[in-house]
Design a protein around this motif. Structure first.
Motif, short mmCIF file in Angstrom:
data_model
loop_
_atom_site.label_atom_id
_atom_site.label_comp_id
_atom_site.label_asym_id
_atom_site.label_seq_id
_atom_site.Cartn_x
_atom_site.Cartn_y
_atom_site.Cartn_z
N THR A 35 0.82 -1.21 0.00
CA THR A 35 0.00 0.00 0.00
C THR A 35 0.86 1.26 0.00
O THR A 35 0.60 2.21 -0.76
CB THR A 35 -0.93 0.00 1.22
OG1 THR A 35 -1.69 -1.21 1.25
CG2 THR A 35 -1.87 1.19 1.19
N MET A 36 1.90 1.25 0.86
CA MET A 36 2.78 2.42 0.92
C MET A 36 3.54 2.60 -0.38
O MET A 36 3.81 3.74 -0.81
CB MET A 36 3.74 2.28 2.09
CG MET A 36 3.06 2.20 3.45
SD MET A 36 2.15 3.69 3.90
CE MET A 36 3.50 4.75 4.40
N ALA A 37 3.91 1.50 -1.03
CA ALA A 37 4.62 1.59 -2.31
C ALA A 37 3.76 2.25 -3.38
O ALA A 37 4.27 2.92 -4.28
CB ALA A 37 5.06 0.20 -2.76
N ARG A 38 2.47 2.06 -3.28
CA ARG A 38 1.56 2.68 -4.23
C ARG A 38 1.24 4.13 -3.87
O ARG A 38 0.81 4.91 -4.73
CB ARG A 38 0.27 1.87 -4.34
CG ARG A 38 0.46 0.52 -5.04
CD ARG A 38 -0.83 -0.26 -5.14
NE ARG A 38 -0.67 -1.45 -5.98
CZ ARG A 38 -0.80 -1.47 -7.30
NH1 ARG A 38 -1.09 -0.35 -7.94
NH2 ARG A 38 -0.63 -2.59 -7.98
N LEU A 316 2.34 -6.21 -10.87
CA LEU A 316 0.97 -6.46 -10.44
C LEU A 316 0.73 -5.99 -9.01
O LEU A 316 -0.32 -5.43 -8.68
CB LEU A 316 0.64 -7.95 -10.55
CG LEU A 316 0.40 -8.50 -11.96
CD1 LEU A 316 0.31 -10.03 -11.90
CD2 LEU A 316 -0.85 -7.91 -12.59
N ILE A 317 1.71 -6.23 -8.14
CA ILE A 317 1.53 -5.95 -6.72
C ILE A 317 1.86 -4.50 -6.38
O ILE A 317 1.07 -3.80 -5.72
CB ILE A 317 2.42 -6.90 -5.88
CG1 ILE A 317 1.94 -8.36 -6.06
CG2 ILE A 317 2.38 -6.51 -4.41
CD1 ILE A 317 2.87 -9.38 -5.43
N TYR A 318 3.03 -4.02 -6.83
CA TYR A 318 3.50 -2.70 -6.40
C TYR A 318 3.11 -1.57 -7.35
O TYR A 318 3.08 -0.41 -6.97
CB TYR A 318 5.02 -2.70 -6.25
CG TYR A 318 5.54 -3.70 -5.26
CD1 TYR A 318 5.07 -3.72 -3.95
CD2 TYR A 318 6.52 -4.63 -5.61
CE1 TYR A 318 5.55 -4.63 -3.04
CE2 TYR A 318 7.01 -5.55 -4.69
CZ TYR A 318 6.52 -5.54 -3.41
OH TYR A 318 6.98 -6.45 -2.50
N ALA A 445 -2.24 -11.87 -16.57
CA ALA A 445 -1.04 -12.19 -15.79
C ALA A 445 -1.38 -12.96 -14.52
O ALA A 445 -0.64 -13.87 -14.11
CB ALA A 445 -0.29 -10.91 -15.45
N TRP A 446 -2.49 -12.60 -13.87
CA TRP A 446 -2.86 -13.28 -12.62
C TRP A 446 -3.18 -14.75 -12.85
O TRP A 446 -2.82 -15.61 -12.04
CB TRP A 446 -4.05 -12.58 -11.97
CG TRP A 446 -3.69 -11.38 -11.15
CD1 TRP A 446 -4.07 -10.09 -11.37
CD2 TRP A 446 -2.85 -11.35 -9.99
NE1 TRP A 446 -3.53 -9.26 -10.43
CE2 TRP A 446 -2.78 -10.00 -9.56
CE3 TRP A 446 -2.16 -12.32 -9.28
CZ2 TRP A 446 -2.04 -9.60 -8.46
CZ3 TRP A 446 -1.42 -11.93 -8.16
CH2 TRP A 446 -1.37 -10.59 -7.77
N VAL A 447 -3.85 -15.04 -13.95
CA VAL A 447 -4.17 -16.44 -14.26
C VAL A 447 -2.88 -17.23 -14.46
O VAL A 447 -2.74 -18.35 -13.96
CB VAL A 447 -5.06 -16.53 -15.51
CG1 VAL A 447 -5.26 -17.99 -15.93
CG2 VAL A 447 -6.41 -15.88 -15.26
N PHE A 448 -1.93 -16.65 -15.18
CA PHE A 448 -0.65 -17.32 -15.38
C PHE A 448 0.07 -17.55 -14.05
O PHE A 448 0.61 -18.64 -13.81
CB PHE A 448 0.25 -16.51 -16.32
CG PHE A 448 1.66 -17.03 -16.38
CD1 PHE A 448 1.94 -18.22 -17.04
CD2 PHE A 448 2.69 -16.34 -15.75
CE1 PHE A 448 3.24 -18.72 -17.08
CE2 PHE A 448 3.99 -16.83 -15.78
CZ PHE A 448 4.27 -18.02 -16.45
#
Length: 489
Positions: A35-38, A316-318, A445-448
């Motif tokens: 969250t902080m990275a975003r 995807l995450i950051y 990407a999430w499915v992969f």
């Protein structure tokens, strides 16, 4: 003398509660970090990381060394307990005042003059940590990991929540400072609640002098070990700037979170367990090899799996702004073997009172890190990561040799203990890489990532099961059944 069933059960229970504790700790750390990275720019992260170096040094000086006496002492007397507590607190206040007075000089030395006020503020977190250091170590000595799981949960939720709130309200780098204060305050409060002891005033200079050799060696070793990691941040800060520090540390933090979450529960339990076996070399050796092997079997697929999927996971995450962290993270996952051994060598050597060996090894590692990373810095962040990985494997042979001399645990025996997970994770990597050739066939990407993770887990589990043999599988299952029966009883 063999390890007693009661000690084995208590160690097993402590590993379980350590997993609960570290799982909650790492989970909330991860969620807050994402969250902080975003919310914050890379420059704010880099500035905070560099400023935090001083607080981490102060924490080791104030709390890292003397508390080791509370692990090794056959009996903790009121005099020993009070002496350690008040000595830690005095050192902590000295660190805090020094950070306030010398904030400008420290910030300049770290390559970030604009971070002087942040350094001064973080210095006063050290006394808060020192207030709970003795309580936490005595609780861990008694395998009190269950109660300390609450400590991580509360500090993670409240500290992280307030940091996010501060970031949303424009506090910038200071939102990370808020998180540090709240987290350490709650941790100390819970440590006092978990171990019901109130310090008295039986302070003894004679007792302090007796504890200083071991405590000094442990603290010095911990400082050198800290510098091994954080010297990279200072080198990157001075050569490539604050934003580069944020990118490099994000990659490092991603790998470190996985390593700590899968290895630290075992490492934390290993010190009190091995300390109780220090007079029985055979039992000590068997316990050490067993805990290293089990930890490696759990940590290897998680660390390597992240590296294999980092190009998908990090954006995807950051967020897209952190894509430069991808190649750095991929390189750092090659630290999987040094991680598996480094996390346990220090507790094992501390348990037998050989902190001097830790210190000598750490000095060599630090010198190598500074030289290798300084030479690599002009070529960019990925080159710095590669230099650190190369240095780690070069010094691994020295570590195994020194460990053998101190404990009579032969290097080949240690390597043999982690050989099955190494072979199994290599098999897993081949399977995931082959799946990656068909990446374009997946909906998104999430499915992969999900399919790759499931395939990797299945291949790793099958490969490891075939490699460890029926006897080892039977022993592991029997140990688990015994633990469950103990809990039910």
């Amino acid at each position: 003398m063999q390890r007693s069933p009661r000690l084995s059960r208590r160690a097993s229970a402590s590993v379980l509660w350590s997993f609960v504790r570290f799982a909650s700790d790492q989970m909330f750390n991860f969620l807050v970090f994402v969250t902080m990275a975003r919310l914050l720019p890379t420059e704010d992260f880099g500035l905070f990381i560099v400023a935090l170096v001083y607080a981490e040094v102060g924490k080791i000086i104030a709390s890292g060394g003397l508390v080791s006496s509370l692990y090794r002492a056959p009996e903790i007397t009121p005099t020993l307990a009070d002496t350690v507590f008040w000595s830690n607190l005095l050192l902590a206040f000295i660190v805090a005042v020094a950070g306030l007075v010398l904030q400008g000089q420290i910030a300049s030395a770290l390559g970030r003059p604009e971070g002087a006020s942040v350094i001064a503020a973080l210095g006063f977190v050290v006394p808060i940590t020192a207030l709970g250091a003795s309580h936490m170590s005595r609780n861990l000595r008694d395998f009190g990991h269950k109660s300390l799981a609450l400590r991580s949960l509360l500090s993670g939720v409240i500290g992280g929540g307030l940091a996010i709130l501060a970031a949303l309200n424009g506090f910038g780098v200071w939102s990370l400072v808020v998180q540090r204060y709240v987290t350490e305050t709650i941790s100390t409060i819970v440590a006092w609640m978990a171990f019901r002891w109130r310090p008295g005033f039986q302070f003894s200079l004679q007792t302090l002098r007796r504890q200083l050799p071991l405590g000094g060696n442990v603290a010095a070793s911990q400082l050198v070990i800290l510098f091994i990691s954080r010297s990279q941040d200072v080198i990157v800060s001075r050569s490539l700037g604050a934003s580069a520090v944020g990118i490099y540390r994000t990659a490092w933090k991603s790998v470190e979170l996985i390593a700590q979450g899968t290895i630290m529960p075992f490492s934390t339990v290993s010190l009190p367990t091995l300390a109780k076996l220090q007079s029985d070399p055979a039992a000590f050796r068997n316990a050490y090899l067993r805990i290293v092997a089990v930890s490696a079997a759990i940590s290897f697929p998680c660390i390597v799996g992240f590296g294999l999927l980092a190009d998908q996971l990090i954006p995807l995450i950051y967020g897209a702004q952190w894509e430069p962290s991808v190649p750095v993270a991929q390189v750092l996952t090659f630290l999987v073997v040094p991680y598996a051994l480094n996390f346990f060598a220090d507790p094992a050597l501390t348990a037998i009172g050989r902190a001097d060996v830790i210190f000598r090894l750490a000095l060599v590692q630090l010198a190598g890190t500074v030289v290798f990373c300084s030479l690599a810095a002009p070529f960019g962040l990925t080159a710095v990561a590669m230099a650190y990985v190369v240095r780690s494997y070069l010094t691994l042979a020295l570590q195994l040799w020194l460990f053998n001399r101190a404990t009579s645990v032969r290097p080949l025996v240690v390597l043999r203990a982690i050989a099955p997970p190494v072979a199994a994770v290599a098999t897993m990597a081949v399977a995931v890489l082959l799946l990656g050739l068909a990446k374009s066939q997946f909906a998104n990407a999430w499915v992969f990532v999900v399919c790759a993770a499931l395939l990797g887990a299945a291949v790793y589990g099958l490969a490891l099961g075939l490699m460890v043999g029926a006897k080892v599988r039977g022993q592991a299952l029997a140990h688990v059944r015994g633990f469950i029966a103990e809990r039910r009883g």
